[in-house]
Design an enzyme around this catalytic site. Structure first.
Site, PDB file in Angstrom:
ATOM      1  N   CYS A 131       0.715  -1.245  -0.075  1.00 13.17           N
ATOM      2  CA  CYS A 131      -0.087  -0.136   0.162  1.00 13.17           C
ATOM      3  C   CYS A 131       0.770   1.323  -0.009  1.00 13.17           C
ATOM      4  O   CYS A 131       0.311   2.357  -0.330  1.00 13.17           O
ATOM      5  CB  CYS A 131      -1.004  -0.046   1.147  1.00 13.17           C
ATOM      6  SG  CYS A 131      -2.070  -1.372   1.106  1.00 13.17           S
ATOM      7  N   HIS A 170      -3.253   7.382   2.425  1.00  7.01           N
ATOM      8  CA  HIS A 170      -3.570   6.039   2.013  1.00  7.01           C
ATOM      9  C   HIS A 170      -4.923   5.691   2.411  1.00  7.01           C
ATOM     10  O   HIS A 170      -5.313   6.001   3.767  1.00  7.01           O
ATOM     11  CB  HIS A 170      -2.460   4.991   2.555  1.00  7.01           C
ATOM     12  CG  HIS A 170      -3.122   3.486   2.239  1.00  7.01           C
ATOM     13  ND1 HIS A 170      -3.507   3.053   0.865  1.00  7.01           N
ATOM     14  CD2 HIS A 170      -3.436   2.423   3.180  1.00  7.01           C
ATOM     15  CE1 HIS A 170      -4.124   1.780   1.124  1.00  7.01           C
ATOM     16  NE2 HIS A 170      -3.779   1.280   2.260  1.00  7.01           N
ATOM     17  N   ASN A 176      -9.945   0.395  -0.244  1.00  6.12           N
ATOM     18  CA  ASN A 176      -8.545   0.254  -0.162  1.00  6.12           C
ATOM     19  C   ASN A 176      -8.076  -0.239  -1.508  1.00  6.12           C
ATOM     20  O   ASN A 176      -8.193  -1.437  -1.784  1.00  6.12           O
ATOM     21  CB  ASN A 176      -8.359  -0.718   1.079  1.00  6.12           C
ATOM     22  CG  ASN A 176      -7.086  -0.524   1.136  1.00  6.12           C
ATOM     23  OD1 ASN A 176      -5.961  -0.232   0.402  1.00  6.12           O
ATOM     24  ND2 ASN A 176      -6.259  -0.994   2.414  1.00  6.12           N
TER      25      ASN A 176
END
Length: 298
Positions: free
Chosen positions: A89, A225, A255
């Site tokens: 990520c 993020h 996500n």
């Protein structure tokens, strides 16, 4: 598919909708569209790019790199540098740092930096703690050499000792005989990851600002993020930011791992919130653990 509900997902994660790649649609398919839109926004043709860096954990194939496949599809010259970065990520922040260093040292003049993922392919659709979180997507930016650099500073970190908390516990070198229906899927200890993410990203903000002799009030936008709304809200509280200063797209995208920061950046630029000259703090935290930030003057 799992014992859950729309209300439970919204309350726990803030996610309202996600996007899933179609059958046969690959990471490079998503990345090419994002790259084309970035090039169009910059008024730059593919032939003028001399570096392609793709952040992804879900490449099209083992090799060549998906960045090379993107290069071919965008008709970018053969002498261009192209490679993938795997930092989960946090991949886009890592990729941005690498591209910025190429430009600063004269190794490239124009760089396409892309984050793209098809995470739906590595989800265990029977595990409600993970499968409700992730979506597919891609985002891209174009960097070019200038008298006044846009990337003011970056901070990158990793701690492999925490890898067991968030991983896909299988890889090619382990051999296909060890591959089971779930071994190639994401496993995550959510509460532990949540605590580590808030702690690490919170400390990173102060470190970034101190390194640039800035105060929190100098930052116009926090672009984190998009793990879930609870992490972003906890981070904002910890730092004393209002949620109005935080770019949030997790409700629309879920996500999307390495794609989440460039997707959020793209949305906020195109809807007019982020303006030229504003100071942005990009942050991400992912498996590895890897975490990092980029202070950017847009």
């Amino acid at each position: 598919m799992v014992e859950t509900s729309d209300a439970w997902i919204r309350e726990r994660t803030g996610i309202i909708e996600r996007h899933i790649a179609a059958d046969g649609e690959t990471c490079s398919d998503l990345a090419v569209v994002a790259a084309q839109r970035a090039l169009e926004a910059a008024g730059i043709a593919g032939r003028e790019v001399d570096l392609v860096v793709l952040a992804t954990s879900t490449p099209d194939q083992v090799f060549p790199s998906t960045a090379c496949l993107i290069q071919e599809r965008l008709d970018i010259p053969g002498k261009t540098i192209a490679f993938d970065i795997a930092a989960a990520c946090c991949g886009f922040i890592y990729a941005l740092d690498v591209a910025d260093r190429f430009i600063r040292t004269g190794g490239a003049r124009r760089a396409l930096v892309i984050g793209a993922e098809t995470f739906s392919r590595i989800l265990n659709w029977e595990d409600r703690t993970t499968c409700v979180l992730f979506g597919d997507g891609a985002g891209a930016v174009l960097l070019e050499a200038a008298d006044e650099p846009g990337v003011l500073s970056t901070q990158l970190y990793a701690d492999g000792r925490q890898q067991a908390l968030l991983n896909v516990p299988w890889g090619i070198s382990q051999g296909y005989e060890r591959l089971t229906p779930t071994s190639g899927k994401i496993t995550m200890r959510g509460n532990d990851v949540f605590k580590a993410a808030v702690r690490s990203m919170g400390a990173l903000v102060d470190e970034t600002l101190q390194a640039n002799d800035l105060a929190r009030e100098d930052v116009d936008w926090l672009v984190p993020h998009q793990a879930n709304i609870r992490i972003m809200a906890a981070l904002a509280r910890k730092l004393g930011f209002s949620m109005e200063q935080v770019i949030v797209t997790a409700d629309r995208h879920g996500n999307t791992s390495a794609a989440s920061v460039p997707l959020a950046l793209d949305v906020a630029v195109r809807d007019g919130r982020i303006q030229r000259g504003q100071l942005l703090l990009l942050e991400a935290f992912g498996a590895g653990f890897t975490w990092g930030s980029a202070l950017v003057r847009y």
